[in-house]
Design a protein around this motif. Structure first.
Motif, PDB file in Angstrom:
ATOM      1  N   ARG A  45      27.217  38.394  -1.238  1.00 57.41           N
ATOM      2  CA  ARG A  45      26.696  37.547  -0.166  1.00 57.41           C
ATOM      3  C   ARG A  45      26.656  36.060  -0.488  1.00 57.41           C
ATOM      4  O   ARG A  45      26.468  35.249   0.389  1.00 57.41           O
ATOM      5  CB  ARG A  45      25.269  37.991   0.177  1.00 57.41           C
ATOM      6  CG  ARG A  45      25.170  39.421   0.653  1.00 57.41           C
ATOM      7  CD  ARG A  45      23.723  39.793   0.896  1.00 57.41           C
ATOM      8  NE  ARG A  45      23.577  41.186   1.314  1.00 57.41           N
ATOM      9  CZ  ARG A  45      22.413  41.800   1.488  1.00 57.41           C
ATOM     10  NH1 ARG A  45      21.300  41.132   1.279  1.00 57.41           N
ATOM     11  NH2 ARG A  45      22.366  43.062   1.851  1.00 57.41           N
ATOM     12  N   TYR A  46      26.816  35.726  -1.754  1.00 54.87           N
ATOM     13  CA  TYR A  46      26.567  34.344  -2.142  1.00 54.87           C
ATOM     14  C   TYR A  46      27.820  33.708  -2.733  1.00 54.87           C
ATOM     15  O   TYR A  46      28.695  34.382  -3.259  1.00 54.87           O
ATOM     16  CB  TYR A  46      25.421  34.299  -3.160  1.00 54.87           C
ATOM     17  CG  TYR A  46      24.208  35.071  -2.719  1.00 54.87           C
ATOM     18  CD1 TYR A  46      23.325  34.539  -1.790  1.00 54.87           C
ATOM     19  CD2 TYR A  46      23.959  36.352  -3.202  1.00 54.87           C
ATOM     20  CE1 TYR A  46      22.219  35.254  -1.360  1.00 54.87           C
ATOM     21  CE2 TYR A  46      22.858  37.081  -2.783  1.00 54.87           C
ATOM     22  CZ  TYR A  46      21.990  36.524  -1.854  1.00 54.87           C
ATOM     23  OH  TYR A  46      20.903  37.240  -1.429  1.00 54.87           O
ATOM     24  N   SER A  47      27.870  32.388  -2.668  1.00 51.95           N
ATOM     25  CA  SER A  47      28.988  31.662  -3.231  1.00 51.95           C
ATOM     26  C   SER A  47      28.459  30.397  -3.898  1.00 51.95           C
ATOM     27  O   SER A  47      27.521  29.764  -3.397  1.00 51.95           O
ATOM     28  CB  SER A  47      29.999  31.297  -2.141  1.00 51.95           C
ATOM     29  OG  SER A  47      31.092  30.605  -2.686  1.00 51.95           O
ATOM     30  N   LYS A  62      31.534  35.065  -2.123  1.00 54.19           N
ATOM     31  CA  LYS A  62      31.275  35.870  -0.936  1.00 54.19           C
ATOM     32  C   LYS A  62      32.350  36.940  -0.775  1.00 54.19           C
ATOM     33  O   LYS A  62      33.495  36.749  -1.154  1.00 54.19           O
ATOM     34  CB  LYS A  62      31.232  34.983   0.308  1.00 54.19           C
ATOM     35  CG  LYS A  62      29.991  34.112   0.404  1.00 54.19           C
ATOM     36  CD  LYS A  62      29.952  33.360   1.716  1.00 54.19           C
ATOM     37  CE  LYS A  62      28.671  32.524   1.828  1.00 54.19           C
ATOM     38  NZ  LYS A  62      28.614  31.784   3.108  1.00 54.19           N
ATOM     39  N   ARG A  63      31.949  38.047  -0.157  1.00 56.29           N
ATOM     40  CA  ARG A  63      32.853  39.182  -0.033  1.00 56.29           C
ATOM     41  C   ARG A  63      34.038  38.875   0.874  1.00 56.29           C
ATOM     42  O   ARG A  63      35.177  39.161   0.555  1.00 56.29           O
ATOM     43  CB  ARG A  63      32.083  40.398   0.495  1.00 56.29           C
ATOM     44  CG  ARG A  63      32.933  41.632   0.656  1.00 56.29           C
ATOM     45  CD  ARG A  63      32.095  42.822   1.033  1.00 56.29           C
ATOM     46  NE  ARG A  63      31.271  43.268  -0.078  1.00 56.29           N
ATOM     47  CZ  ARG A  63      30.285  44.146   0.039  1.00 56.29           C
ATOM     48  NH1 ARG A  63      29.962  44.615   1.227  1.00 56.29           N
ATOM     49  NH2 ARG A  63      29.608  44.538  -1.016  1.00 56.29           N
ATOM     50  N   PHE A  65      35.346  40.257   3.575  1.00 56.89           N
ATOM     51  CA  PHE A  65      36.170  41.390   3.989  1.00 56.89           C
ATOM     52  C   PHE A  65      37.297  41.699   3.000  1.00 56.89           C
ATOM     53  O   PHE A  65      38.440  41.927   3.372  1.00 56.89           O
ATOM     54  CB  PHE A  65      36.762  41.137   5.383  1.00 56.89           C
ATOM     55  CG  PHE A  65      35.735  40.835   6.418  1.00 56.89           C
ATOM     56  CD1 PHE A  65      34.945  41.852   6.947  1.00 56.89           C
ATOM     57  CD2 PHE A  65      35.519  39.539   6.841  1.00 56.89           C
ATOM     58  CE1 PHE A  65      33.987  41.573   7.903  1.00 56.89           C
ATOM     59  CE2 PHE A  65      34.560  39.250   7.792  1.00 56.89           C
ATOM     60  CZ  PHE A  65      33.787  40.262   8.333  1.00 56.89           C
ATOM     61  N   GLY A  66      36.992  41.720   1.721  1.00 59.22           N
ATOM     62  CA  GLY A  66      37.986  42.054   0.708  1.00 59.22           C
ATOM     63  C   GLY A  66      38.718  40.862   0.127  1.00 59.22           C
ATOM     64  O   GLY A  66      39.304  40.948  -0.951  1.00 59.22           O
ATOM     65  N   MET A  67      38.694  39.734   0.846  1.00 55.62           N
ATOM     66  CA  MET A  67      39.366  38.539   0.341  1.00 55.62           C
ATOM     67  C   MET A  67      38.611  37.925  -0.839  1.00 55.62           C
ATOM     68  O   MET A  67      39.170  37.128  -1.587  1.00 55.62           O
ATOM     69  CB  MET A  67      39.499  37.507   1.471  1.00 55.62           C
ATOM     70  CG  MET A  67      40.361  37.967   2.630  1.00 55.62           C
ATOM     71  SD  MET A  67      42.078  38.215   2.129  1.00 55.62           S
ATOM     72  CE  MET A  67      42.562  36.518   1.828  1.00 55.62           C
ATOM     73  N   GLY A  68      37.353  38.318  -0.996  1.00 56.89           N
ATOM     74  CA  GLY A  68      36.548  37.752  -2.078  1.00 56.89           C
ATOM     75  C   GLY A  68      37.145  38.039  -3.442  1.00 56.89           C
ATOM     76  O   GLY A  68      37.062  37.215  -4.361  1.00 56.89           O
ATOM     77  N   TYR A  69      37.765  39.204  -3.606  1.00 58.53           N
ATOM     78  CA  TYR A  69      38.347  39.554  -4.906  1.00 58.53           C
ATOM     79  C   TYR A  69      39.540  38.671  -5.244  1.00 58.53           C
ATOM     80  O   TYR A  69      39.797  38.371  -6.406  1.00 58.53           O
ATOM     81  CB  TYR A  69      38.753  41.022  -4.915  1.00 58.53           C
ATOM     82  CG  TYR A  69      37.576  41.953  -5.113  1.00 58.53           C
ATOM     83  CD1 TYR A  69      37.010  42.123  -6.368  1.00 58.53           C
ATOM     84  CD2 TYR A  69      37.026  42.645  -4.037  1.00 58.53           C
ATOM     85  CE1 TYR A  69      35.926  42.960  -6.556  1.00 58.53           C
ATOM     86  CE2 TYR A  69      35.938  43.491  -4.213  1.00 58.53           C
ATOM     87  CZ  TYR A  69      35.392  43.647  -5.474  1.00 58.53           C
ATOM     88  OH  TYR A  69      34.316  44.468  -5.644  1.00 58.53           O
ATOM     89  N   ILE A  70      40.275  38.254  -4.214  1.00 63.21           N
ATOM     90  CA  ILE A  70      41.377  37.322  -4.467  1.00 63.21           C
ATOM     91  C   ILE A  70      40.818  35.999  -4.962  1.00 63.21           C
ATOM     92  O   ILE A  70      41.345  35.382  -5.903  1.00 63.21           O
ATOM     93  CB  ILE A  70      42.209  37.119  -3.184  1.00 63.21           C
ATOM     94  CG1 ILE A  70      42.854  38.452  -2.776  1.00 63.21           C
ATOM     95  CG2 ILE A  70      43.271  36.047  -3.389  1.00 63.21           C
ATOM     96  CD1 ILE A  70      43.624  38.397  -1.469  1.00 63.21           C
ATOM     97  N   THR A  71      39.725  35.562  -4.350  1.00 62.36           N
ATOM     98  CA  THR A  71      39.060  34.331  -4.802  1.00 62.36           C
ATOM     99  C   THR A  71      38.587  34.474  -6.236  1.00 62.36           C
ATOM    100  O   THR A  71      38.688  33.536  -7.047  1.00 62.36           O
ATOM    101  CB  THR A  71      37.865  34.016  -3.888  1.00 62.36           C
ATOM    102  OG1 THR A  71      38.318  33.928  -2.539  1.00 62.36           O
ATOM    103  CG2 THR A  71      37.208  32.710  -4.284  1.00 62.36           C
TER     104      THR A  71
END
Length: 374
Positions: A45-47, A62-63, A65-71
């Motif tokens: 939830r946090y960035s 932040k998550r 929708f799955g893009m968070g892992y790319i970040t």
């Protein structure tokens, strides 16, 4: 030397960690062996960046929708490049474990994997808990990490069974507690009650159900018995409902407590009871020993380097009838309780002679030195 720690969980307790940073630092940076620690957790939830303490930083994502892992992947790459990381460490063999192995191959920085639980037993008791994915990740990460940290002979045997080569092992204790908080406990037991205490996460792994069933039998025969449950977790509401539905009296759920509050409750308890199904290296038993509490725990190999049948009472996993028999035997049995208190203190003294901070800092220095030689 700088550490990049990848944690496969969301560290939403950042404020709590900042409040208790000294204890947290002893665990992740023993002996201040690292000049800086950079921590990346899984997206939620946090960035942003949180300074947990002096030269210790948490990078949250932040998550999305799955893009968070790319970040997260780009974030790890940037930290490695900018901060000149010396060691990459992972605590769990999940997605970030895979990333750690990838960056080890790409950058040459050694990946150190911590092995802190017996996932064979986890799969035995919880076979539908993503068994095949976890099994693949576990074997892959431990076999490809440059070094693997272990805490006991049992965990070493476990790693060897997974196919990890012996020369990769490094002894490093993960102490989630400061044992010193429990060494000076002065017992002031209330003579009106016979008090049992449990401390641990309220999860099926800890099998509090067995404790409640055994305590119910004891309570029906010994009206002055009471049970204190310290800890929180996903089963708390169900356990509270079980207590209510079965009319089990004098059970108190304390939730999560700081060590000072736990030590205060230990001072008023007669007996420490631990019903866990399996462990890695249970710190709660070491705390109870340091506090001089008599111990009753499950007879599993995971605890064999902490307790034995000479200084504690052991019972079979999930056997609430055997446990209730032990509790009844120890009820108001002051000579035996006194013997167990002395035995706990003695085992605690023997464990503390191992120089945990020195052992842990040496492990990381050896890892860094050996990696540079290669």
């Amino acid at each position: 030397m700088k550490l990049l720690l990848l944690v496969d969980e969301n560290m939403t307790r950042a404020r709590s960690i900042k409040k208790n940073f000294d204890r947290f630092e002893k665990r992740i940076n023993p002996g201040n062996v690292f000049e800086e620690v950079h921590i990346v957790d899984t997206p939620l939830r946090y960035s942003g960046i949180t300074e947990l303490g002096p030269k210790t930083y948490l990078y949250s994502t932040k998550r999305l929708f799955g893009m968070g892992y790319i970040t997260v992947i780009f974030k790890i790459a940037a930290i490695i490049k900018k901060e000149k990381i010396g060691i990459i460490k992972i605590n769990y063999s999940k997605f970030l474990g895979l990333l750690a192995i990838f960056f080890q191959w790409a950058s040459g920085i050694p990946c150190v994997a911590g092995c802190y639980n017996d996932y064979r037993s986890w799969r035995k008791y919880f076979p539908f808990d993503r068994i095949f994915v976890n099994l693949f990740l576990e074997k892959f990460v431990y076999r490809h990490a440059r070094f693997v940290l272990y805490q006991s002979q049992f965990m070493m045997n476990y790693l060897q069974a997974l196919g990890v080569r012996r020369e990769r092992f490094k002894l490093c204790y993960v102490m989630n507690t400061d044992v010193d908080n429990f060494l000076n406990v002065r017992h002031s037991v209330d003579p009106q009650f016979f008090t049992l205490v449990f401390c641990g996460r309220l999860h099926n792994q800890k099998d509090v159900w067995t404790l409640l069933k055994a305590y119910k039998i004891l309570k029906e025969a010994r009206f002055d018995a009471r049970l204190w449950l310290i800890g929180d977790g996903p089963l708390r509401l169900k356990l509270e409902a079980f207590v209510k539905d079965n009319a089990i009296k004098d059970v108190i759920f304390y939730g999560f407590l700081e060590n000072s509050a736990i030590a205060s409750l230990y001072a008023q308890a007669d007996l420490f009871v631990f019903t866990t199904l399996f462990e890695g290296f249970p710190n709660v038993l070491i705390e109870a020993q340091a506090a001089g509490l008599p111990i009753v725990t499950t007879d599993i190999p995971h605890v064999s380097e902490i307790v034995s049948s000479n200084d504690a009472y052991l019972f079979k996993v999930k056997n609430h009838l055997e446990l209730s028999g032990i509790l009844n035997r120890l009820y108001r049995n002051e000579p035996e309780l006194s013997r167990l208190r002395q035995a706990s203190r003695k085992r605690s003294e023997e464990f503390l002679k191992k120089d945990i901070p020195g052992t842990n800092s040496k492990a990381y220095r050896d890892i860094y030195s050996e990696s540079r030689e290669k």
